[in-house]
Design an enzyme around this catalytic site. Structure first.
Site, PDB file in Angstrom:
ATOM      1  CB  VAL A 194      44.794 -41.355  77.619  1.00 29.42           C
ATOM      2  CG1 VAL A 194      46.206 -41.925  77.693  1.00 29.42           C
ATOM      3  CG2 VAL A 194      43.795 -42.475  77.398  1.00 29.42           C
ATOM      4  CE  LYS A 240      40.968 -47.530  69.378  1.00 25.23           C
ATOM      5  NZ  LYS A 240      41.081 -47.281  70.768  1.00 25.23           N
ATOM      6  N   GLY A 276      46.171 -51.612  75.327  1.00 27.53           N
ATOM      7  CA  GLY A 276      46.447 -50.764  76.498  1.00 27.53           C
ATOM      8  C   GLY A 276      47.840 -50.947  77.043  1.00 27.53           C
ATOM      9  CD  GLU A 332      34.040 -44.720  73.961  1.00 28.81           C
ATOM     10  OE1 GLU A 332      33.468 -43.906  73.228  1.00 28.81           O
ATOM     11  OE2 GLU A 332      35.253 -44.939  73.960  1.00 28.81           O
ATOM     12  CG  ASP A 334      38.743 -50.787  69.441  1.00 29.24           C
ATOM     13  OD1 ASP A 334      39.113 -49.627  69.690  1.00 29.24           O
ATOM     14  OD2 ASP A 334      39.233 -51.789  70.008  1.00 29.24           O
ATOM     15  CE  LYS A 371      42.358 -51.466  70.578  1.00 27.45           C
ATOM     16  NZ  LYS A 371      41.372 -51.810  71.615  1.00 27.45           N
TER      17      LYS A 371
HETATM   18  N1  LIG Z   1      40.482 -44.089  77.091  1.00 29.98           N
HETATM   19  C1  LIG Z   1      41.156 -45.232  77.048  1.00 29.98           C
HETATM   20  O1  LIG Z   1      41.037 -46.085  77.927  1.00 29.98           O
HETATM   21  C2  LIG Z   1      42.127 -45.480  75.904  1.00 29.98           C
HETATM   22  C3  LIG Z   1      42.824 -46.718  75.855  1.00 29.98           C
HETATM   23  C4  LIG Z   1      43.754 -46.946  74.830  1.00 29.98           C
HETATM   24  C5  LIG Z   1      43.961 -45.966  73.863  1.00 29.98           C
HETATM   25  N2  LIG Z   1      43.235 -44.789  73.914  1.00 29.98           N
HETATM   26  C6  LIG Z   1      43.489 -43.786  72.881  1.00 29.98           C
HETATM   27  O2  LIG Z   1      44.001 -42.610  73.482  1.00 29.98           O
HETATM   28  C7  LIG Z   1      43.606 -41.476  72.723  1.00 29.98           C
HETATM   29  C8  LIG Z   1      42.916 -40.475  73.659  1.00 29.98           C
HETATM   30  O3  LIG Z   1      41.768 -41.083  74.214  1.00 29.98           O
HETATM   31  P1  LIG Z   1      40.947 -40.406  75.428  1.00 29.98           P
HETATM   32  O4  LIG Z   1      40.037 -41.460  75.931  1.00 29.98           O
HETATM   33  O5  LIG Z   1      41.888 -39.730  76.369  1.00 29.98           O
HETATM   34  O6  LIG Z   1      40.103 -39.289  74.626  1.00 29.98           O
HETATM   35  P2  LIG Z   1      39.275 -38.078  75.237  1.00 29.98           P
HETATM   36  O7  LIG Z   1      39.016 -38.276  76.686  1.00 29.98           O
HETATM   37  O8  LIG Z   1      38.130 -37.842  74.321  1.00 29.98           O
HETATM   38  O9  LIG Z   1      40.273 -36.818  75.107  1.00 29.98           O
HETATM   39  C9  LIG Z   1      40.616 -36.252  73.869  1.00 29.98           C
HETATM   40  C10 LIG Z   1      41.416 -34.963  74.105  1.00 29.98           C
HETATM   41  O10 LIG Z   1      41.805 -34.467  72.818  1.00 29.98           O
HETATM   42  C11 LIG Z   1      41.390 -33.110  72.715  1.00 29.98           C
HETATM   43  N3  LIG Z   1      41.004 -32.790  71.345  1.00 29.98           N
HETATM   44  C12 LIG Z   1      40.005 -33.336  70.605  1.00 29.98           C
HETATM   45  N4  LIG Z   1      39.955 -32.754  69.394  1.00 29.98           N
HETATM   46  C13 LIG Z   1      40.931 -31.819  69.382  1.00 29.98           C
HETATM   47  C14 LIG Z   1      41.380 -30.881  68.412  1.00 29.98           C
HETATM   48  N5  LIG Z   1      40.792 -30.764  67.202  1.00 29.98           N
HETATM   49  N6  LIG Z   1      42.418 -30.073  68.722  1.00 29.98           N
HETATM   50  C15 LIG Z   1      43.003 -30.150  69.938  1.00 29.98           C
HETATM   51  N7  LIG Z   1      42.623 -31.031  70.911  1.00 29.98           N
HETATM   52  C16 LIG Z   1      41.603 -31.833  70.626  1.00 29.98           C
HETATM   53  C17 LIG Z   1      40.191 -32.974  73.636  1.00 29.98           C
HETATM   54  O11 LIG Z   1      40.076 -31.597  73.933  1.00 29.98           O
HETATM   55  P3  LIG Z   1      38.958 -31.013  74.917  1.00 29.98           P
HETATM   56  O12 LIG Z   1      39.503 -31.309  76.300  1.00 29.98           O
HETATM   57  O13 LIG Z   1      38.959 -29.552  74.616  1.00 29.98           O
HETATM   58  O14 LIG Z   1      37.704 -31.728  74.591  1.00 29.98           O
HETATM   59  C18 LIG Z   1      40.611 -33.870  74.804  1.00 29.98           C
HETATM   60  O15 LIG Z   1      41.432 -33.135  75.685  1.00 29.98           O
HETATM   61  C19 LIG Z   1      42.721 -42.007  71.595  1.00 29.98           C
HETATM   62  O16 LIG Z   1      43.505 -42.203  70.434  1.00 29.98           O
HETATM   63  C20 LIG Z   1      42.242 -43.347  72.132  1.00 29.98           C
HETATM   64  O17 LIG Z   1      41.920 -44.270  71.095  1.00 29.98           O
HETATM   65  C21 LIG Z   1      42.337 -44.536  74.918  1.00 29.98           C
END
Ligand SMILES: NC(=O)c1ccc[n+]([C@@H]2O[C@H](COP(=O)([O-])OP(=O)(O)OC[C@H]3O[C@@H](n4cnc5c(N)ncnc54)[C@H](OP(=O)(O)O)[C@@H]3O)[C@@H](O)[C@H]2O)c1
Length: 411
Positions: A19, A94, A123, A179, A190, A194
């Site tokens: 995201v 969430k 979303g 996943e 999950d 929500k």
């Molecule tokens: N993916 C979806 O479709 C979706 C939909 C709705 C809501 N969300 C929500 O959006 C949020 C992000 O999801 P995502 O899918 O983008 O996750 P993601 O791909 O796993 O990305 C997480 C990011 O956070 C960074 N991170 C993790 N731990 C950290 C720490 N301790 N300090 C600093 N940075 C850290 C990671 O760093 P690195 O790059 O170094 O690993 C990565 O850049 C979540 O809350 C998720 O529930 C996601």
């Protein structure tokens, strides 16, 4: 105004994954147009991941912080420090909102910063904004919906192709709709997070994730879905939050719906939420529930809203009782020895507990038979008591399966 004349609006970005990366890309595409429209041009002043950036530095230089790390540690600490420092906070998280919402709302209230989290539920479907702002004048009685795209994809595949749960899950994983570890999605956790967030907004009462009972779809078989089709039902993982005379009921469970229900037609990875209030009858919003670009679009929408005063923070919450034993219609599937009197005995036990049968399908399979029944609404504890007794009958061949049925049809 040209975008060059627009003053900068400084955005700090925490997290640069699916995201976060899509958000940075979308913001660079849309920044000039936003600058022309509202006189301030959003720009990213710093990015934090595990390997780059400093939170303190980003906080210092930002007007608004976007949290896209996920989980609660260190996201909660960063979120509270941002709000305490008077920075607006936009989050798609969430877990954070469903477990620490009150702490965050209080911090936002103290400093006057805005807390926005449209992308945390369904979303890009704008359900938070609609409940919190558009329907602020309506007394909301019930919010129910399909708020997890992974499980809806799996159930739709099972219904369309007759696939088993395991095969449909594998297909979802291959296509990127589930996943590698699908536990949070398929167990209903999950969706529970929500629903806790939606209940908080709709009813103004604090609801913690731990207070939301949830059931998932791992136990659903191809049989359940095939039999139910004959009864005119289709299966969805439903999140439900409603006011009842005794208190609030917030649950997640698989449920059968009749074809006329607005959520019955929501298929694949789509999400949908139905909001009911006497003033509005009902509104159903639906659309993609996840995906980097789609979620980033909801996040950018929140950023733009925060750039334009006046601010909106939910009013303080007041506790209300939460109830778990509520009335519902149920589907019951029992495998039995195929001999006379079996259906009568099952019906007698149900009758003694005050459960009345609405429809039955009975099929022979060799020496055994399957009974699939739909009951009229009954208090869950009474129905479960009857099922417990039925499960102990000597002619019952396997543990009876129970799934809720949502009876309403919206026409
Ligand atoms: N993916 C979806 O479709 C979706 C939909 C709705 C809501 N969300 C929500 O959006 C949020 C992000 O999801 P995502 O899918 O983008 O996750 P993601 O791909 O796993 O990305 C997480 C990011 O956070 C960074 N991170 C993790 N731990 C950290 C720490 N301790 N300090 C600093 N940075 C850290 C990671 O760093 P690195 O790059 O170094 O690993 C990565 O850049 C979540 O809350 C998720 O529930 C996601």
């Amino acid at each position: 105004m040209t975008s060059k004349e627009a003053s900068p609006f400084r955005v700090g970005l925490l997290g640069h994954g699916t995201v976060g990366g899509a958000f940075e890309h979308l913001l660079s595409e849309r920044a000039d147009a936003i600058g022309r429209e509202i006189g301030r041009r959003p720009e990213i002043v710093g990015v934090l991941t595990r390997s780059r950036g400093s939170f303190e530095d980003i906080l210092e230089r930002s007007d608004l912080v976007v949290e896209l790390i996920g989980g609660t540690d260190p996201a909660l600490d960063y979120a509270l420090r941002s709000l305490d420092a008077g920075r607006h906070l936009v989050s798609a998280n969430k877990q954070l909102l469903s477990q620490h919402g009150e702490q965050l709302f209080e911090a936002a209230g103290r400093s006057g910063a805005q807390l926005r989290f449209e992308a945390a539920v369904a979303g890009v479907v704008p359900v938070i904004r609609v409940i919190g702002e558009s329907l602020a004048g309506a007394h909301i009685e019930r919010v129910h919906g399909i708020v997890n795209g992974t499980t809806n994809f799996i159930l739709t595949a099972m219904e369309r192709t007759g696939a088993s749960y395991g095969d449909a899950l594998r297909e979802a994983q291959e296509l990127g709709f589930a996943e590698a570890d699908p536990t949070e999605d398929v167990t209903g956790k999950d969706a529970a997070a929500k629903m806790a967030i939606l209940a908080r907004l709709a009813f103004g009462a604090p609801v913690h994730l731990d207070e939301v009972p949830y059931e998932g779809i791992e136990g659903i078989t191809a049989d359940d879905i095939a039999y139910a089709k004959e009864l005119g039902l289709s299966l969805k993982l439903i999140g439900s939050a409603e006011r009842r005379p005794e208190g609030l009921s917030v649950h997640v469970y698989p449920a059968f719906l009749y074809a006329g229900h607005p959520l019955a037609a929501v298929n694949g990875s789509f999400n949908a939420v139905t909001i009911e209030s006497p003033a509005i009858t009902e509104i159903t919003l639906s659309g993609p529930g996840a995906g980097g670009t789609q979620t980033a679009s909801a996040v950018l929408g929140d950023v733009v809203s925060a750039m334009i005063p006046p601010s909106f923070n939910p009013p303080p919450a007041s506790p209300q009782p939460l109830v778990t034993d509520v009335e519902s219609a149920f589907y019951l599937h029992v495998e039995v020895a195929d001999r006379p009197g079996v259906l009568a005995q099952v019906a007698e036990i149900l009758g003694l507990q005050g459960v009345s049968i609405k429809s039955v399908v009975q099929k022979g399979i060799g020496e055994d038979a399957r009974l699939a029944m739909v009951m009229h609404p009954v208090l869950e504890s009474r129905f479960r008591a009857a099922v417990g007794l039925i499960g102990r009958l000597d002619f019952v061949r396997s543990t009876p399966r129970v799934i809720r049925v949502i009876e309403e049809v919206f026409e």
